[in-house]
Design a protein around this motif. Structure first.
Motif, PDB file in Angstrom:
ATOM      1  N   GLY A   1       0.645  -1.222   0.381  1.00 29.10           N
ATOM      2  CA  GLY A   1       0.232   0.041   0.103  1.00 29.10           C
ATOM      3  C   GLY A   1       0.790   1.381  -0.152  1.00 29.10           C
ATOM      4  O   GLY A   1       0.169   2.789   0.224  1.00 29.10           O
ATOM      5  N   PHE A   2       2.084   0.831  -0.088  1.00 32.78           N
ATOM      6  CA  PHE A   2       3.511   2.014   0.323  1.00 32.78           C
ATOM      7  C   PHE A   2       4.318   1.784  -0.778  1.00 32.78           C
ATOM      8  O   PHE A   2       4.382   0.847  -0.885  1.00 32.78           O
ATOM      9  CB  PHE A   2       3.494   2.452   1.489  1.00 32.78           C
ATOM     10  CG  PHE A   2       4.197   3.499   0.956  1.00 32.78           C
ATOM     11  CD1 PHE A   2       3.805   5.671   1.683  1.00 32.78           C
ATOM     12  CD2 PHE A   2       5.830   4.124   1.430  1.00 32.78           C
ATOM     13  CE1 PHE A   2       4.673   6.271   1.841  1.00 32.78           C
ATOM     14  CE2 PHE A   2       6.411   5.103   0.803  1.00 32.78           C
ATOM     15  CZ  PHE A   2       5.137   6.324   1.058  1.00 32.78           C
ATOM     16  N   PRO A   3       4.980   2.816  -1.949  1.00 25.18           N
ATOM     17  CA  PRO A   3       4.287   3.721  -2.006  1.00 25.18           C
ATOM     18  C   PRO A   3       3.096   4.138  -3.615  1.00 25.18           C
ATOM     19  O   PRO A   3       2.153   3.019  -3.421  1.00 25.18           O
ATOM     20  CB  PRO A   3       5.298   4.576  -3.065  1.00 25.18           C
ATOM     21  CG  PRO A   3       5.905   3.231  -3.609  1.00 25.18           C
ATOM     22  CD  PRO A   3       6.110   2.090  -2.652  1.00 25.18           C
ATOM     23  N   ARG A   4       2.124   4.898  -3.117  1.00 26.93           N
ATOM     24  CA  ARG A   4       1.100   4.588  -3.893  1.00 26.93           C
ATOM     25  C   ARG A   4       0.543   5.618  -4.820  1.00 26.93           C
ATOM     26  O   ARG A   4      -0.167   5.734  -5.910  1.00 26.93           O
ATOM     27  CB  ARG A   4      -0.405   4.774  -2.461  1.00 26.93           C
ATOM     28  CG  ARG A   4      -1.208   4.096  -3.025  1.00 26.93           C
ATOM     29  CD  ARG A   4      -2.318   4.339  -2.112  1.00 26.93           C
ATOM     30  NE  ARG A   4      -3.519   3.643  -2.043  1.00 26.93           N
ATOM     31  CZ  ARG A   4      -3.630   2.188  -1.660  1.00 26.93           C
ATOM     32  NH1 ARG A   4      -2.920   1.892  -0.871  1.00 26.93           N
ATOM     33  NH2 ARG A   4      -4.738   1.771  -1.567  1.00 26.93           N
ATOM     34  N   ASN A   5       1.730   6.598  -5.445  1.00 23.28           N
ATOM     35  CA  ASN A   5       1.670   7.291  -6.220  1.00 23.28           C
ATOM     36  C   ASN A   5       3.414   7.732  -6.326  1.00 23.28           C
ATOM     37  O   ASN A   5       3.922   7.704  -5.834  1.00 23.28           O
ATOM     38  CB  ASN A   5       1.337   9.106  -6.119  1.00 23.28           C
ATOM     39  CG  ASN A   5       1.796   9.854  -4.609  1.00 23.28           C
ATOM     40  OD1 ASN A   5       2.679   9.659  -4.473  1.00 23.28           O
ATOM     41  ND2 ASN A   5       1.048   9.919  -4.185  1.00 23.28           N
ATOM     42  N   VAL A   6       4.121   8.791  -7.859  1.00 25.92           N
ATOM     43  CA  VAL A   6       4.958   8.364  -8.213  1.00 25.92           C
ATOM     44  C   VAL A   6       5.989   9.487  -6.651  1.00 25.92           C
ATOM     45  O   VAL A   6       7.624   9.531  -6.787  1.00 25.92           O
ATOM     46  CB  VAL A   6       5.290   9.139  -9.798  1.00 25.92           C
ATOM     47  CG1 VAL A   6       7.059   9.673  -9.723  1.00 25.92           C
ATOM     48  CG2 VAL A   6       4.634   8.216 -10.183  1.00 25.92           C
ATOM     49  N   HIS A   7       5.387  10.984  -6.166  1.00 28.12           N
ATOM     50  CA  HIS A   7       6.178  11.102  -5.194  1.00 28.12           C
ATOM     51  C   HIS A   7       6.175  10.416  -4.376  1.00 28.12           C
ATOM     52  O   HIS A   7       7.429  10.522  -3.649  1.00 28.12           O
ATOM     53  CB  HIS A   7       4.968  12.683  -4.625  1.00 28.12           C
ATOM     54  CG  HIS A   7       5.498  12.903  -3.636  1.00 28.12           C
ATOM     55  ND1 HIS A   7       7.072  13.676  -3.682  1.00 28.12           N
ATOM     56  CD2 HIS A   7       5.610  13.482  -2.559  1.00 28.12           C
ATOM     57  CE1 HIS A   7       7.139  14.332  -2.285  1.00 28.12           C
ATOM     58  NE2 HIS A   7       6.425  14.105  -1.948  1.00 28.12           N
ATOM     59  N   GLN A   8       5.349   9.321  -3.706  1.00 29.76           N
ATOM     60  CA  GLN A   8       5.861   8.435  -2.337  1.00 29.76           C
ATOM     61  C   GLN A   8       6.903   7.542  -3.211  1.00 29.76           C
ATOM     62  O   GLN A   8       8.008   7.566  -1.767  1.00 29.76           O
ATOM     63  CB  GLN A   8       4.689   7.673  -2.135  1.00 29.76           C
ATOM     64  CG  GLN A   8       3.622   8.785  -1.167  1.00 29.76           C
ATOM     65  CD  GLN A   8       2.316   7.787  -1.367  1.00 29.76           C
ATOM     66  OE1 GLN A   8       2.760   6.329  -1.138  1.00 29.76           O
ATOM     67  NE2 GLN A   8       1.530   8.812  -0.378  1.00 29.76           N
ATOM     68  N   ALA A   9       6.686   6.848  -3.841  1.00 31.40           N
ATOM     69  CA  ALA A   9       8.184   6.606  -4.432  1.00 31.40           C
ATOM     70  C   ALA A   9       9.752   7.113  -4.329  1.00 31.40           C
ATOM     71  O   ALA A   9      10.802   6.396  -4.107  1.00 31.40           O
ATOM     72  CB  ALA A   9       7.240   5.686  -6.398  1.00 31.40           C
ATOM     73  N   GLU A  10       9.320   8.892  -4.909  1.00 32.63           N
ATOM     74  CA  GLU A  10      10.566   9.337  -5.023  1.00 32.63           C
ATOM     75  C   GLU A  10      11.261   9.370  -3.353  1.00 32.63           C
ATOM     76  O   GLU A  10      12.454   9.142  -3.502  1.00 32.63           O
ATOM     77  CB  GLU A  10      10.272  10.070  -6.065  1.00 32.63           C
ATOM     78  CG  GLU A  10      10.077  10.621  -7.449  1.00 32.63           C
ATOM     79  CD  GLU A  10       9.876  11.979  -7.880  1.00 32.63           C
ATOM     80  OE1 GLU A  10       9.752  11.645  -8.858  1.00 32.63           O
ATOM     81  OE2 GLU A  10       9.234  12.576  -7.443  1.00 32.63           O
ATOM     82  N   VAL A  11      10.324   9.301  -2.649  1.00 32.35           N
ATOM     83  CA  VAL A  11      10.947  10.130  -1.675  1.00 32.35           C
ATOM     84  C   VAL A  11      10.995   8.923  -0.667  1.00 32.35           C
ATOM     85  O   VAL A  11      12.202   8.451  -0.086  1.00 32.35           O
ATOM     86  CB  VAL A  11       9.101  10.624  -0.073  1.00 32.35           C
ATOM     87  CG1 VAL A  11      10.112  10.311   1.179  1.00 32.35           C
ATOM     88  CG2 VAL A  11       8.533  11.809  -0.801  1.00 32.35           C
ATOM     89  N   LEU A  12      10.246   7.355  -1.190  1.00 32.10           N
ATOM     90  CA  LEU A  12      11.066   6.221  -0.367  1.00 32.10           C
ATOM     91  C   LEU A  12      12.695   5.765  -1.407  1.00 32.10           C
ATOM     92  O   LEU A  12      13.748   5.246  -0.089  1.00 32.10           O
ATOM     93  CB  LEU A  12      10.246   4.998  -1.003  1.00 32.10           C
ATOM     94  CG  LEU A  12      10.441   3.363  -0.667  1.00 32.10           C
ATOM     95  CD1 LEU A  12      11.081   3.756   0.863  1.00 32.10           C
ATOM     96  CD2 LEU A  12       8.897   2.405  -1.307  1.00 32.10           C
ATOM     97  N   ASP A  13      12.719   6.119  -2.581  1.00 34.01           N
ATOM     98  CA  ASP A  13      14.258   5.958  -2.698  1.00 34.01           C
ATOM     99  C   ASP A  13      14.934   6.505  -2.394  1.00 34.01           C
ATOM    100  O   ASP A  13      16.136   6.871  -2.202  1.00 34.01           O
ATOM    101  CB  ASP A  13      13.897   6.838  -4.849  1.00 34.01           C
ATOM    102  CG  ASP A  13      13.506   5.229  -5.565  1.00 34.01           C
ATOM    103  OD1 ASP A  13      13.423   4.200  -5.085  1.00 34.01           O
ATOM    104  OD2 ASP A  13      12.957   5.761  -6.322  1.00 34.01           O
ATOM    105  N   GLY A  14      14.779   8.212  -1.681  1.00 29.79           N
ATOM    106  CA  GLY A  14      15.325   9.020  -1.220  1.00 29.79           C
ATOM    107  C   GLY A  14      15.935   8.660   0.608  1.00 29.79           C
ATOM    108  O   GLY A  14      17.307   8.474   0.715  1.00 29.79           O
ATOM    109  N   TRP A  15      14.818   8.387   0.971  1.00 28.33           N
ATOM    110  CA  TRP A  15      15.478   7.154   2.315  1.00 28.33           C
ATOM    111  C   TRP A  15      16.263   6.393   2.140  1.00 28.33           C
ATOM    112  O   TRP A  15      17.310   6.180   2.696  1.00 28.33           O
ATOM    113  CB  TRP A  15      14.736   6.991   2.957  1.00 28.33           C
ATOM    114  CG  TRP A  15      12.963   7.674   3.433  1.00 28.33           C
ATOM    115  CD1 TRP A  15      12.660   9.174   3.267  1.00 28.33           C
ATOM    116  CD2 TRP A  15      11.445   7.922   3.555  1.00 28.33           C
ATOM    117  NE1 TRP A  15      12.017   9.381   3.731  1.00 28.33           N
ATOM    118  CE2 TRP A  15      11.211   8.641   3.503  1.00 28.33           C
ATOM    119  CE3 TRP A  15      10.601   6.398   3.734  1.00 28.33           C
ATOM    120  CZ2 TRP A  15       9.523   8.354   3.865  1.00 28.33           C
ATOM    121  CZ3 TRP A  15       9.121   6.812   3.975  1.00 28.33           C
ATOM    122  CH2 TRP A  15       9.080   7.825   3.602  1.00 28.33           C
ATOM    123  N   LEU A  16      16.148   5.432   1.331  1.00 30.02           N
ATOM    124  CA  LEU A  16      16.589   4.190   1.610  1.00 30.02           C
ATOM    125  C   LEU A  16      18.318   4.647   0.431  1.00 30.02           C
ATOM    126  O   LEU A  16      19.154   4.057   1.186  1.00 30.02           O
ATOM    127  CB  LEU A  16      15.741   3.438   0.405  1.00 30.02           C
ATOM    128  CG  LEU A  16      14.792   2.441   0.822  1.00 30.02           C
ATOM    129  CD1 LEU A  16      14.230   1.969  -0.451  1.00 30.02           C
ATOM    130  CD2 LEU A  16      15.201   1.780   1.607  1.00 30.02           C
TER     131      LEU A  16
END
Ligand code: AP5
Ligand code: MG
Ligand code: ZN
Length: 216
Positions: free
Chosen positions: A85-100
């Motif tokens: 259920g996460f990420p659920r849009n491209v912005h959330q995906a970019e944020v996740l990539d940033g954290w990792l």
């Protein structure tokens, strides 16, 4: 393994997540379950999220992203996780990539559960969830022995507020507009694997685990 599950509402993400996570011994992080837990406990986060969830809309990013960030800081997810259920849009995906990236880490694989819209409506309109243990049943595909009662724990079964037909249709539109662009996003990065999510639950689990084994 760092794994993301994607697929429309009712694809069986929650159903498969428990089997996949236990097979690979990684924690399962389901944003929908965390939100629903907060709603039933009456927390501030739950109050904020509920109106969006009941309407079938996404909870705003500033609420969701902070919540997931907190969860991913727990030590159990340092070496691997399954996100449902996460990420659920491209912005959330970019944020996740940033954290990792901050930890020189990255996703290993994104698994897409593929089903068509009619199947989704059938699955969601018959879904019933146990109030006590959270187990998910289906009136036709996986019915409990006694109406309205969980076979596993004797708890009461309920229908999610967002599983009414008009809300289901709206959730499908939200998926098409906001979430399905992730298929291209992860496809471009070579991370996407798709599995046919129709047929018996055990068959889908077997296909999913086979597709994931090489990323362990
Ligand atoms: P969430 O809880 O994630 O809902 P969803 O994506 O709409 O997905 P579902 O949980 O409805 O379906 P599922 O794929 O898990 O299917 P399941 O396994 O239960 O999110 C809810 C809301 O929270 C969102 O609308 C949004 O408001 C908010 N939210 C969450 N994350 C967010 C984020 N990142 N950003 C912003 N907002 C967010 O299966 C469905 C039914 O089918 C069950 O009855 C099951 O028994 C049955 N079934 C499963 N597999 C099979 C099979 N193979 N054959 C027959 N029946 C099956
Ligand atoms: Mg789910
Ligand atoms: Zn139960």
């Amino acid at each position: 393994m760092r794994l993301v599950l994607v697929g429309p509402p009712g694809a069986g993400k929650g159903t498969q997540a428990q089997f996949i996570a236990s097979n690979f011994a990684i924690p399962k992080i389901s944003t929908g379950d965390i939100f629903r837990g907060n709603v039933s406990e009456g927390t501030q986060l739950g109050l904020e999220a509920k109106k969006y969830m009941d309407a079938g809309d996404l909870v705003p990013d500033e609420v969701t992203i902070g919540m997931v960030r907190e969860r991913l800081r727990d030590p159990d997810s340092a070496e691997g996780f399954l996100l449902d259920g996460f990420p659920r849009n491209v912005h959330q995906a970019e944020v996740l990539d940033g954290w990792l990236g901050e930890h020189s880490a990255s996703l290993d694989v994104v698994l897409e559960l593929v089903v068509d819209d009619d199947e989704v409506v059938r699955r969601l309109s018959g879904r019933r969830t146990c109030r006590r243990c959270g187990h998910v049943w289906h009136l036709d595909f996986d019915p409990p022995v006694r109406d309205g009662v969980c076979d596993r724990c004797g708890g009461e079964l309920f229908q999610r507020d967002d599983d009414r037909e008009e809300t289901i249709r709206h959730r499908l539109e939200v998926y098409a507009d906001q979430t399905s662009p992730l298929i291209g996003y992860y496809g471009d990065r070579g991370l996407l694997r798709g599995v046919d999510a129709t047929g018996p639950v055990e068959d889908v689990t077997e296909r999913a685990i086979n597709a994931l084994r090489r990323f362990e």
